[in-house]
Design a protein around this motif. Structure first.
Motif, PDB file in Angstrom:
ATOM      1  N   GLN A 148      43.368  -5.950 -11.346  1.00 22.44           N
ATOM      2  CA  GLN A 148      43.926  -6.956 -12.253  1.00 22.44           C
ATOM      3  C   GLN A 148      43.182  -6.959 -13.584  1.00 22.44           C
ATOM      4  O   GLN A 148      43.794  -7.068 -14.653  1.00 22.44           O
ATOM      5  CB  GLN A 148      43.836  -8.343 -11.620  1.00 22.44           C
ATOM      6  N   LEU A 152      44.921  -6.274 -17.153  1.00 21.92           N
ATOM      7  CA  LEU A 152      44.883  -7.256 -18.236  1.00 21.92           C
ATOM      8  C   LEU A 152      44.226  -6.679 -19.488  1.00 21.92           C
ATOM      9  O   LEU A 152      44.687  -6.908 -20.611  1.00 21.92           O
ATOM     10  CB  LEU A 152      44.125  -8.506 -17.787  1.00 21.92           C
ATOM     11  N   ASP A 156      46.060  -6.187 -23.078  1.00 15.27           N
ATOM     12  CA  ASP A 156      45.497  -6.826 -24.260  1.00 15.27           C
ATOM     13  C   ASP A 156      45.203  -5.801 -25.351  1.00 15.27           C
ATOM     14  O   ASP A 156      45.401  -6.060 -26.536  1.00 15.27           O
ATOM     15  CB  ASP A 156      44.218  -7.570 -23.874  1.00 15.27           C
ATOM     16  N   THR A 177      39.963  -9.669 -25.029  1.00 16.65           N
ATOM     17  CA  THR A 177      40.757 -10.837 -24.705  1.00 16.65           C
ATOM     18  C   THR A 177      40.875 -11.728 -25.920  1.00 16.65           C
ATOM     19  O   THR A 177      40.028 -11.722 -26.806  1.00 16.65           O
ATOM     20  CB  THR A 177      40.112 -11.647 -23.565  1.00 16.65           C
ATOM     21  N   ARG A 184      45.258 -16.600 -20.604  1.00 18.21           N
ATOM     22  CA  ARG A 184      44.980 -15.246 -20.139  1.00 18.21           C
ATOM     23  C   ARG A 184      43.522 -14.875 -20.365  1.00 18.21           C
ATOM     24  O   ARG A 184      42.933 -14.137 -19.585  1.00 18.21           O
ATOM     25  CB  ARG A 184      45.898 -14.236 -20.833  1.00 18.21           C
ATOM     26  N   SER A 185      42.930 -15.392 -21.445  1.00 19.69           N
ATOM     27  CA  SER A 185      41.515 -15.144 -21.695  1.00 19.69           C
ATOM     28  C   SER A 185      40.662 -15.752 -20.586  1.00 19.69           C
ATOM     29  O   SER A 185      39.726 -15.125 -20.085  1.00 19.69           O
ATOM     30  CB  SER A 185      41.112 -15.731 -23.047  1.00 19.69           C
ATOM     31  N   GLN A 187      41.656 -16.436 -17.552  1.00 15.25           N
ATOM     32  CA  GLN A 187      41.914 -15.657 -16.341  1.00 15.25           C
ATOM     33  C   GLN A 187      41.090 -14.372 -16.346  1.00 15.25           C
ATOM     34  O   GLN A 187      40.466 -14.019 -15.335  1.00 15.25           O
ATOM     35  CB  GLN A 187      43.401 -15.314 -16.244  1.00 15.25           C
ATOM     36  N   PHE A 188      41.071 -13.681 -17.472  1.00  9.26           N
ATOM     37  CA  PHE A 188      40.334 -12.421 -17.574  1.00  9.26           C
ATOM     38  C   PHE A 188      38.851 -12.633 -17.275  1.00  9.26           C
ATOM     39  O   PHE A 188      38.242 -11.894 -16.489  1.00  9.26           O
ATOM     40  CB  PHE A 188      40.512 -11.827 -18.972  1.00  9.26           C
TER      41      PHE A 188
END
Length: 212
Positions: A148, A152, A156, A177, A184-185, A187-188
């Protein structure tokens, strides 16, 4: 027969909704807080009744893992037989198939499992033993989280190139990110933290399909 199939579909949809909610809670609730009542109650659910909900979680993860990885990943052919376009199309078809059969819920299940293993050391042995019974390890689940992170980061980077034109990543941090603190940042960075935290927990890894 039709009613049975419909019932199974409804149960599958309901399970995925629950998994999505759990993943959201694990992502947004503060892991470092020792006074978060919601987080404490969530974690307690996976410890009660002899780890009943933990067993259900791992069973779901293994079911989705089997579905998502049922087909062999396309391999590059050597020599004159290798056709880059044909290979890319095969990989694209493979990834679409994985998405159709449950790649996203599998990723969420892997995240939840790794989160629980990280914050609840008392669960580690139980989860590890259950995975070992089916020929997997915590490392197998961790690798899904690694995939993942790779995916991601690649997405990005592609967006950064499209926005910057010259390949620059204006407005982005060094890890690729969005620096604005979007979902999403977060999450990353949470996934990256999990990968690092579980690097030495049951480390034997059965390879999965790394993101292309």
């Amino acid at each position: 027969m039709g009613k049975l199939k419909r019932k199974k579909r409804e149960e599958g949809t309901q399970n995925e909704h629950i998994v999505s909610i759990l993943a959201t809670l694990c992502l947004w609730l503060p892991v470092e807080s020792s006074r978060d009542a919601v987080l404490d109650r969530l974690h307690a659910k996976f410890l009660e009744m002899h780890f009943e909900k933990t067993d259900r979680l791992v069973d779901l993860l293994l079911a989705y893992y089997g579905r998502v990885h049922a087909l062999p990943k396309p391999e590059k052919k050597g020599g004159d037989e290798y056709d880059p376009r044909e290979y890319e199309e095969a990989v694209e078809g493979y990834r679409l198939h994985q998405l159709e059969v449950g790649l996203y819920p599998l990723q969420q299940l892997a995240f939840i499992t790794c989160h629980l293993v990280q914050v609840l050391p008392s669960l580690r042995r139980h989860v590890s033993d259950k995975l070992h019974a089916y020929g997997y390890t915590v490392g197998t689940v961790r690798q899904l989280v690694v995939d993942q992170v790779v995916s991601l980061a690649a997405e990005d980077e592609e967006e950064g190139e499209e926005e910057g034109g010259d390949g620059s990543k204006s407005g982005r941090d060094k890890q690729g990110t969005t620096s604005g603190g979007g979902g999403r940042s977060i999450q990353f960075h949470r996934l990256t933290d999990l990968v690092a935290a579980l690097a030495h927990v049951d480390p034997e890894i059965i390879p999965t399909d790394a993101a292309e």
